[in-house]
Enzyme design. Structure first.
Site, PDB file in Angstrom:
ATOM      1  N   HIS A 187      51.158 -70.704  61.459  1.00  0.00           N
ATOM      2  CA  HIS A 187      51.403 -70.319  62.855  1.00  0.00           C
ATOM      3  C   HIS A 187      51.189 -68.806  62.955  1.00  0.00           C
ATOM      4  CE1 HIS A 187      53.789 -69.516  66.509  1.00  0.00           C
ATOM      5  NE2 HIS A 187      53.697 -70.803  66.785  1.00  0.00           N
ATOM      6  N   ASP A 244      58.395 -70.768  56.135  1.00  0.00           N
ATOM      7  CA  ASP A 244      58.531 -70.992  57.571  1.00  0.00           C
ATOM      8  C   ASP A 244      58.960 -72.442  57.753  1.00  0.00           C
ATOM      9  OD1 ASP A 244      58.177 -71.663  60.231  1.00  0.00           O
ATOM     10  OD2 ASP A 244      56.185 -70.781  60.423  1.00  0.00           O
ATOM     11  N   GLN A 285      59.037 -76.253  61.552  1.00  0.00           N
ATOM     12  CA  GLN A 285      58.658 -77.639  61.791  1.00  0.00           C
ATOM     13  C   GLN A 285      59.249 -78.618  60.778  1.00  0.00           C
ATOM     14  OE1 GLN A 285      57.135 -78.641  64.453  1.00  0.00           O
ATOM     15  NE2 GLN A 285      56.533 -76.650  65.268  1.00  0.00           N
ATOM     16  N   LYS A 325      63.968 -76.184  68.339  1.00  0.00           N
ATOM     17  CA  LYS A 325      63.155 -77.303  67.882  1.00  0.00           C
ATOM     18  C   LYS A 325      64.005 -78.406  67.256  1.00  0.00           C
ATOM     19  CE  LYS A 325      59.128 -74.343  66.959  1.00  0.00           C
ATOM     20  NZ  LYS A 325      58.264 -74.760  68.068  1.00  0.00           N
ATOM     21  N   CYS A 329      48.949 -71.824  68.722  1.00  0.00           N
ATOM     22  CA  CYS A 329      49.256 -70.594  67.977  1.00  0.00           C
ATOM     23  C   CYS A 329      48.758 -70.686  66.539  1.00  0.00           C
ATOM     24  CB  CYS A 329      50.757 -70.294  68.006  1.00  0.00           C
ATOM     25  SG  CYS A 329      51.403 -69.946  69.646  1.00  0.00           S
TER      26      CYS A 329
END
Length: 406
Positions: free
Chosen positions: A121, A198, A201, A224, A361
């Site tokens: 991202h 990261d 997700q 999220k 993104c």
């Protein structure tokens, strides 16, 4: 509790969009919020709205207890060893920028390397580009396999003794690829580098154990995973965080302020300058309670089944290309021949179906895929096979519509 029962706990899903029942397939962008989270945030504002860490009055104590209680829930949720390792931020982007601006700029120099992947991202690319420019370090990329996965042999070739930081997403927001971040962290450590993951997700959809992963930093967002917007988390190993300097200065993060010099509070508060995101943290704590009640294992299993079902249903749509590996997290990214993704999303919206269209993104990944944009359907615990059926039927209508136009 099955998906249809869970769906009833999300008030926003009980509505019609353009005269059709809402089918929300954009949870990778932001998830919807269960009633438990909505009520918890409302309760804070209605009953004990106050600043934290400052007053001894009853409302201030309740607010502080709620805020710090949420930190404790986050610690348990990702299995950090201490609440000192849990920094509240505005989201994943802010968390990564904190590491890049504090740790990165102080520990990198010309000749050093930062290693990431082309699937990242933008929030895990641009901060490292800026650090590389500021320090003279080199930004390197682990190559991708044809299906959008990472081969550990390529990691070993890319990460060298000059590598100081490796930063990789655990799950791709475009391909659904589940990266072997535990193994990548081991390779990073063998070369003396630190590992940032990261987790934007992954954290909402699967069990995360930062000690098992042995990552040095881990970042994720509340919005999220059923929590409010504007709240996120940076996990960092205590030994690293203690050596890092804050990047925001002001109230709440100080120990002593003199006319010429100041000192900082201990962890985690030295990184939380100003009035924090109190309601957001409390809401995030409620979201964690909710997800743990459902069970992360059950959520992951349900989403995996939906993703596989979606790939089967969508594969019969003529001219449709699905991107990414067969084994994936709960999302499907695709294009239809001769139809722009924005047009696909517009027609689906007319059917009450919300999907994402654009570069997500992830422009370097779009270039790697040799496309300008894609459409994406992403699933969460409240989605059902009926939602996937509606998507498939909507895509057939899209194909028919543009076939007639042309």
């Amino acid at each position: 509790m099955n998906a249809k029962e869970i769906r009833q706990l999300f008030p926003i899903l009980d509505q019609k969009v353009n005269g059709k029942p809402l089918v929300y397939l954009d949870s990778a962008a932001t998830s919807q919020k269960p009633i438990q989270v909505i009520e918890k945030v409302e309760d804070y504002y209605r009953r004990y709205n106050s600043n934290v860490h400052r007053g001894v009055h009853t409302l201030g104590t309740l607010a502080t207890d709620g805020y710090e209680g949420a930190r404790g829930k986050v610690r348990r949720f990702i299995n950090a060893s201490s609440t000192e390792e849990i920094i509240f931020t505005r989201g994943t982007t802010t968390a990564i920028n904190l590491v890049a601006s504090s740790y990165g700029r102080d520990n990198l120099a010309e000749g050093d390397e930062i290693v990431i992947t082309p699937m990242e991202h933008h929030s895990n690319i641009i901060p490292w580009q800026q650090v590389a420019k500021a320090t003279g370090a080199t930004l390197k990329y682990i190559p991708l396999q044809e299906d959008g996965t990472i081969d550990l042999e390529d990691v070993k070739k890319t990460v060298t003794a000059n590598t100081k930081i490796v930063a990789v997403m655990q799950v791709s927001n475009v391909l659904g690829t589940i990266n072997p971040v535990k193994e990548i962290a081991a390779i990073a450590h063998q070369n003396g580098a630190v590992m940032l993951v990261d987790g934007a997700q992954s954290t909402p959809h699967m069990r995360v154990d930062v000690q098992e992963l042995d990552c040095d930093f881990f970042a994720f967002s509340g919005h999220k995973m059923g929590g409010p917007t504007g709240i996120g988390v940076l996990y960092g190993k205590k030994a690293l965080l203690e050596k890092m300097e804050p990047i925001e200065f002001g109230g709440e993060m100080i120990d002593f302020v003199g006319l010429q010099e100041s000192t900082w509070k201990e962890l985690p508060w030295k990184f939380e300058g100003g009035t924090p995101i109190i309601a957001g943290a409390i809401g995030l704590g409620a979201a964690i309670d909710f997800l743990e009640e459902i069970g992360l294992g059950e959520i992951e299993k349900h989403e995996h089944e939906l993703a596989q079902y979606a790939m089967e249903r969508l594969s019969v749509v003529e001219g449709l290309t699905i991107y990414g590996p067969k084994k994936r997290a709960g999302l499907v990214t695709f294009n239809i021949d001769d139809v722009h993704p924005h047009d696909v999303a517009t027609v689906l919206d007319a059917e009450g179906i919300a999907v994402r269209a654009g570069h997500h993104c992830a422009q370097p990944l779009m270039k790697w895929l040799d496309v300008t944009a894609t459409a994406r359907a992403s699933f969460y615990l409240y989605n059902t096979k009926e939602d996937v059926d509606a998507l498939a039927e909507g895509l057939v209508k899209t194909k028919e519509y543009f076939g007639n136009v042309f």
